[in-house]
Design an enzyme around this catalytic site. Sequence first.
Site, PDB file in Angstrom:
ATOM      1  N   LYS A 171      42.192  32.129   4.027  1.00 49.50           N
ATOM      2  CA  LYS A 171      42.824  31.080   4.846  1.00 49.50           C
ATOM      3  C   LYS A 171      44.159  30.716   4.192  1.00 49.50           C
ATOM      4  O   LYS A 171      44.536  29.546   4.107  1.00 49.50           O
ATOM      5  CB  LYS A 171      41.867  29.884   4.926  1.00 49.50           C
ATOM      6  CG  LYS A 171      42.161  28.923   6.050  1.00 49.50           C
ATOM      7  CD  LYS A 171      41.886  29.475   7.419  1.00 49.50           C
ATOM      8  CE  LYS A 171      42.391  28.539   8.494  1.00 49.50           C
ATOM      9  NZ  LYS A 171      42.350  29.129   9.836  1.00 49.50           N
TER      10      LYS A 171
ATOM     11  N   ASP B 140      30.355  33.331   1.882  1.00 53.60           N
ATOM     12  CA  ASP B 140      29.009  32.831   2.162  1.00 53.60           C
ATOM     13  C   ASP B 140      28.764  32.855   3.678  1.00 53.60           C
ATOM     14  O   ASP B 140      27.753  33.384   4.166  1.00 53.60           O
ATOM     15  CB  ASP B 140      28.911  31.393   1.620  1.00 53.60           C
ATOM     16  CG  ASP B 140      27.506  30.832   1.699  1.00 53.60           C
ATOM     17  OD1 ASP B 140      26.576  31.598   1.994  1.00 53.60           O
ATOM     18  OD2 ASP B 140      27.335  29.623   1.464  1.00 53.60           O
TER      19      ASP B 140
ATOM     20  N   TYR C 100      32.235  25.744  -4.386  1.00 50.64           N
ATOM     21  CA  TYR C 100      30.861  25.781  -4.869  1.00 50.64           C
ATOM     22  C   TYR C 100      30.732  25.422  -6.341  1.00 50.64           C
ATOM     23  O   TYR C 100      29.628  25.392  -6.880  1.00 50.64           O
ATOM     24  CB  TYR C 100      30.223  27.151  -4.594  1.00 50.64           C
ATOM     25  CG  TYR C 100      30.014  27.396  -3.124  1.00 50.64           C
ATOM     26  CD1 TYR C 100      30.838  26.797  -2.186  1.00 50.64           C
ATOM     27  CD2 TYR C 100      29.002  28.202  -2.660  1.00 50.64           C
ATOM     28  CE1 TYR C 100      30.658  27.017  -0.827  1.00 50.64           C
ATOM     29  CE2 TYR C 100      28.814  28.424  -1.311  1.00 50.64           C
ATOM     30  CZ  TYR C 100      29.646  27.829  -0.397  1.00 50.64           C
ATOM     31  OH  TYR C 100      29.470  28.046   0.934  1.00 50.64           O
TER      32      TYR C 100
ATOM     33  N   ASP D  20      39.514  33.529   9.934  1.00 48.93           N
ATOM     34  CA  ASP D  20      38.951  33.255  11.264  1.00 48.93           C
ATOM     35  C   ASP D  20      39.075  34.488  12.151  1.00 48.93           C
ATOM     36  O   ASP D  20      38.176  34.801  12.941  1.00 48.93           O
ATOM     37  CB  ASP D  20      39.559  32.006  11.919  1.00 48.93           C
ATOM     38  CG  ASP D  20      41.003  31.766  11.554  1.00 48.93           C
ATOM     39  OD1 ASP D  20      41.476  32.365  10.586  1.00 48.93           O
ATOM     40  OD2 ASP D  20      41.674  30.977  12.244  1.00 48.93           O
TER      41      ASP D  20
END
Length: 487
Positions: A185, A242, A138, A218
């Site tokens: 991740k 987010d 971002y 995930d």
Amino acid sequence: MKRSPKSPRKSSVHRVTLIPGDGIGPEIVAAVQSVLAAAEVPIRWEVRHAGASVFKRGVASGVLPETVRSIRETRVALKGPLETPVGFGEKSANVTLRKHFETYGNLRPVRELPGIRTPYSGRGIDFVVVRENVEDLYAGIEHMQTPGTAQALKLISRRGSQKIIRLAFELARAEGRKTVHCATKANILKLTEGLFKRVFEEVAAEYPDIRAEHMIVDNCAHQMVMRPEQFDVIVMTNMNGDILSDLASALIGGLGFAPSANLGDHASIFEAVHGSAPQIAGKDMANPTALLSSAVLMLRHLGEMAAADTVENALLATLEDGKALTADVSGPAGVGTKAFTREIVRNLGRAPKSYPRRDYKRLRLPRADAATPAPSRRAVGADVFVECAENPATLGPRVESAARGLPLRLAQISSRGAKVYPGEFGVEPEPTECLRLRFLSADGAAVADSAVLELLARVSSCAPWVHVEKLQEFGGKPAYTKDQGED
Ligand code: NAI
């Protein structure tokens, strides 16, 4: 006077910047002001503007200088939703405010609400998503490397990670929570998400009273849907946070109920997660719950703990009663924003009958460590990205010959992170126009900048270079990842 007898009157008056915002903003802001006034919370509002009206006055950032000045002085703002009208630049006023005040810590409490039926009702969902709010993808640093290949830089810093992760642990302590999960991740993005995970493990050691658990992001999404009641606090990098914070809001009734705090060292901004709902603007239909809940977070931030409990309890009691709720909850039987607000004011001093109480302490904003001494470092090569549709099997030998005599050798060519030269491959890779040429030191010695610059000139004779990365070792360890198929 509905003020709880327990809530001590503070002698000081808090100055707070109030941004009414767009669409339903002014209506829900007015609702919050009237509840806080009825609860006799000592606040002096400084009304300032941002959003559509400001863009239309020709201010490209969407935020007036006097608004920035006010927040700089008050250090606290309550904000209605802001629109970026079509045709008024690319910048969102929300992002301008976030970047201007570096509100790095986005807190999104997710708590089952009494009277709001969802498929999860009765499961006791009660956790907080802590999202890093200024780093990661971002930062918006993007380039088209070629006409057909786009790139975004994912920047994660040790200091930025320390601050947000410590904030998550401090929040756990302030709210008497037992566990902090970190969802990353790191299994794929070993350096960026991996740094966040490593910092989490380091910081966790500073908080032996709190259980620390890492989870692949995930799996976290899956667990949030399957067993959301297991979570207390979840800390994440910006983009993961987010996405998963919106998922989390859906578990308790949707974005319309989701409050948020954007905390920073210089200023903090409190706002509902939802937008300006232009379809219902000006119709006395908006639900002020999310903004009022954000104001409750603001009161705790200001140290007005008793007032926060009083206002929150009145809101929860009103929702639990279910007698006068807005149309988004009750359908055609619903009441207007003003009637709902009057009901909350009437309920000041009451608490919901069956709702677990939580003891909140004031949240301490943590610091990052002072910069640590840089480890020893040396340049050991360069990745040169070129725009080239040529078969790597012919490009490779041409580049090798162009680089002859330099202290750098072509170690391999890769396409989207998979090695395509030299060697045999199971399947022919999809041809791309953007290839990465990895050069490493020919004799293992440190590589000088002048050699890399000469290399660029030579590579250009084979294919135009579009991007270059220095390959370094920090403390003797490679500061770059290897490709799929790289030895
Ligand atoms: P939205 O959140 O405004 O609306 C989505 C749906 O939820 C609509 O059906 C709306 O009527 C309903 N809704 C939202 N808040 C409600 C409330 N308090 N009470 C009752 N119903 C409510 O999202 P949308 O339509 O995507 O965005 C509209 C505008 O808001 C856009 O200009 C967008 O950029 C802006 N926006 C601003 C945000 C902010 O300032 N933080 C956040 C999200 C969107």
